[in-house]
Design a protein around this motif. Structure first.
Motif, PDB file in Angstrom:
ATOM      1  N   GLU A  31       0.212  -1.245  -0.006  1.00  0.00           N
ATOM      2  CA  GLU A  31       0.394   0.137  -0.079  1.00  0.00           C
ATOM      3  C   GLU A  31       0.799   1.310  -0.468  1.00  0.00           C
ATOM      4  O   GLU A  31       1.474   1.830   0.815  1.00  0.00           O
ATOM      5  N   SER A 149      -1.851  -4.516   3.874  1.00  0.00           N
ATOM      6  CA  SER A 149      -2.955  -4.615   2.694  1.00  0.00           C
ATOM      7  C   SER A 149      -4.734  -4.101   3.211  1.00  0.00           C
ATOM      8  O   SER A 149      -4.818  -4.609   3.742  1.00  0.00           O
ATOM      9  N   ASP A 151      -7.733  -4.074   1.593  1.00  0.00           N
ATOM     10  CA  ASP A 151      -8.662  -4.895  -0.152  1.00  0.00           C
ATOM     11  C   ASP A 151      -9.765  -4.033   1.529  1.00  0.00           C
ATOM     12  O   ASP A 151     -10.449  -3.530   1.332  1.00  0.00           O
ATOM     13  N   ARG A 152     -10.419  -4.710  -0.079  1.00  0.00           N
ATOM     14  CA  ARG A 152     -12.367  -3.399   0.016  1.00  0.00           C
ATOM     15  C   ARG A 152     -13.367  -3.829   0.921  1.00  0.00           C
ATOM     16  O   ARG A 152     -13.374  -3.070   2.230  1.00  0.00           O
ATOM     17  N   ASN A 153     -12.980  -5.675   1.476  1.00  0.00           N
ATOM     18  CA  ASN A 153     -13.485  -6.161   3.597  1.00  0.00           C
ATOM     19  C   ASN A 153     -13.061  -5.111   4.510  1.00  0.00           C
ATOM     20  O   ASN A 153     -13.932  -5.068   5.125  1.00  0.00           O
ATOM     21  N   THR A 154     -11.811  -4.546   4.338  1.00  0.00           N
ATOM     22  CA  THR A 154     -11.072  -4.346   6.142  1.00  0.00           C
ATOM     23  C   THR A 154     -11.375  -2.997   5.641  1.00  0.00           C
ATOM     24  O   THR A 154     -10.827  -1.765   6.364  1.00  0.00           O
ATOM     25  N   GLY A 184     -12.139   1.531  -3.256  1.00  0.00           N
ATOM     26  CA  GLY A 184     -11.389   0.907  -2.956  1.00  0.00           C
ATOM     27  C   GLY A 184     -10.250   1.369  -2.747  1.00  0.00           C
ATOM     28  O   GLY A 184      -9.622   0.441  -2.496  1.00  0.00           O
ATOM     29  N   ASP A 224      -5.075   0.694 -13.076  1.00  0.00           N
ATOM     30  CA  ASP A 224      -7.236  -0.295 -12.186  1.00  0.00           C
ATOM     31  C   ASP A 224      -7.541  -1.118 -13.095  1.00  0.00           C
ATOM     32  O   ASP A 224      -8.498  -2.567 -12.592  1.00  0.00           O
ATOM     33  N   ASP A 227      -5.154  -4.310 -13.332  1.00  0.00           N
ATOM     34  CA  ASP A 227      -5.626  -5.243 -12.425  1.00  0.00           C
ATOM     35  C   ASP A 227      -7.040  -5.282 -12.329  1.00  0.00           C
ATOM     36  O   ASP A 227      -7.013  -7.242 -11.520  1.00  0.00           O
TER      37      ASP A 227
END
Length: 350
Positions: A31, A149, A151-154, A184, A224, A227
């Motif tokens: 990150e 890192s 991610d979208r969930n965190t 995100g 983006d 990825d």
């Protein structure tokens, strides 16, 4: 013996007045925002403790690594202390670089650099890299700061923690909405958090207030899109493509980013099918870290026969951009690029 700190632990430690500084820090993570934040905090603390000189070197396997040792030998006329800031974006120093880092760690361990603070920043260290001699030397001598890192969930939890730092609070639904709105993108989330800190006083902020302040801030770039394509995320890839088009991004640049990756994947798939050295091909193309992992997942997901057609599709879109007609294709190159992305993201091995 080396020490370990997490990102938050480092920031908290450096906020303390005259916090003792280790002679060597290894800041590892993918990150970039958080790596930069950690380095900035370290530089600020070092400056407050008299490290007024700073030498920054960005290095890879092809760099002139003699500059590193040269920087440790330059003595200031005024006896100033120095911060030696080494960045390894690829995380692969090569043979000469590895030997130099080993020697640098030895100098630190022996106390040969009493007026030099060393910071080494690089991507997340995987198991293979950690076992390399240079990495072992650094980790056994210095303080390892592992950047997480996000991610979208965190991301909602991370946004909530950052809001709490500035004395503000959002409910769970608003945190989730905000994470969706920034797609995100950690930097975009960080900027919106700062904006809310300027617009509203400490305390709880309503969802409506957040929605009025945070517009469509998803900031896209061609990487983006790349990825999302590698991850097989068709919906996200099309959303990013639509966003890039709305932002006026140059279509040739977008096609170059996607097409270059598709051509590389085609070569890797051919090497894999013939029993060739896929890892060697990746090294020759300077593919490391998360990108390498993404390419390998894509090779495991998409059947080898799909790549030749995808490469041809890329060439045909290039012709459309130049105003040429291509039989069997739509006239709009944006629409055809969307089809190409679906070809890569939806296709699965049977």
């Amino acid at each position: 013996m080396g020490r370990r700190l997490d990102h938050e632990g480092l920031l908290q430690q450096l906020q303390q007045p005259s916090a003792p500084l280790a002679p060597l820090y290894i800041i590892s993570g993918d990150e970039s925002l958080l790596v930069i934040e950690a380095l900035d905090a370290l530089r600020t603390a070092a400056l407050a403790q008299g490290y007024t000189e700073r030498t920054r070197l960005i290095l890879d396997a092809r760099s002139d690594w003699s500059a590193v040792m040269g920087a440790t030998q330059n003595v200031s006329l005024f006896g100033d202390r120095k911060l030696l800031d080494l960045a390894l974006p690829s995380g692969k120093p090569g043979r000469t670089g590895g030997e130099t880092l080993e020697a640098l760690a030895g100098k630190v361990q022996r106390g040969d650099l009493p007026d030099t603070l060393v910071a080494v920043s690089l991507p997340r260290l995987d198991r293979a890299t950690r076992s390399a001699k240079w990495a072992s030397a650094l980790l056994s001598t210095g303080t390892l700061v592992e950047v997480p890192s996000i991610d979208r969930n965190t991301l909602p939890r991370w946004i909530g923690q950052r809001m709490a730092r500035q004395g503000q609070e959002l409910d769970a639904d608003t945190l989730a909405w905000m994470a969706d709105k920034v797609e995100g993108n950690l930097l975009a989330a960080f900027q919106e958090i700062q904006k809310l800190g300027l617009l509203h006083p400490p305390g709880k902020i309503t969802g409506d207030d957040v929605r009025r302040a945070v517009l469509d801030v998803a900031r896209y770039d061609v990487f983006d899109l790349r990825d999302a394509m590698l991850a097989g995320q068709s919906k996200r890839a099309l959303t990013i493509l639509h966003g890039l088009r709305g932002e006026g991004a140059a279509l040739p640049l977008i096609l170059w980013a996607a097409g270059d990756e598709i051509r590389l994947l085609s070569r890797l798939a051919a090497a894999q099918a013939s029993g060739g050295d896929v890892a060697g091909e990746m090294r020759r193309n300077r593919v490391f870290g998360p990108r390498e992992q993404g390419l390998r997942r894509t090779l495991g997901r998409v059947p080898p026969r799909a790549w030749r057609a995808a490469v041809q599709h890329t060439h045909d879109i290039d012709r459309l951009i130049k105003g040429l007609k291509v039989p069997g294709l739509l006239d709009d190159p944006w629409e055809e690029l969307a089809r190409l992305l679906l070809r890569i993201t939806v296709e699965r091995k049977t």
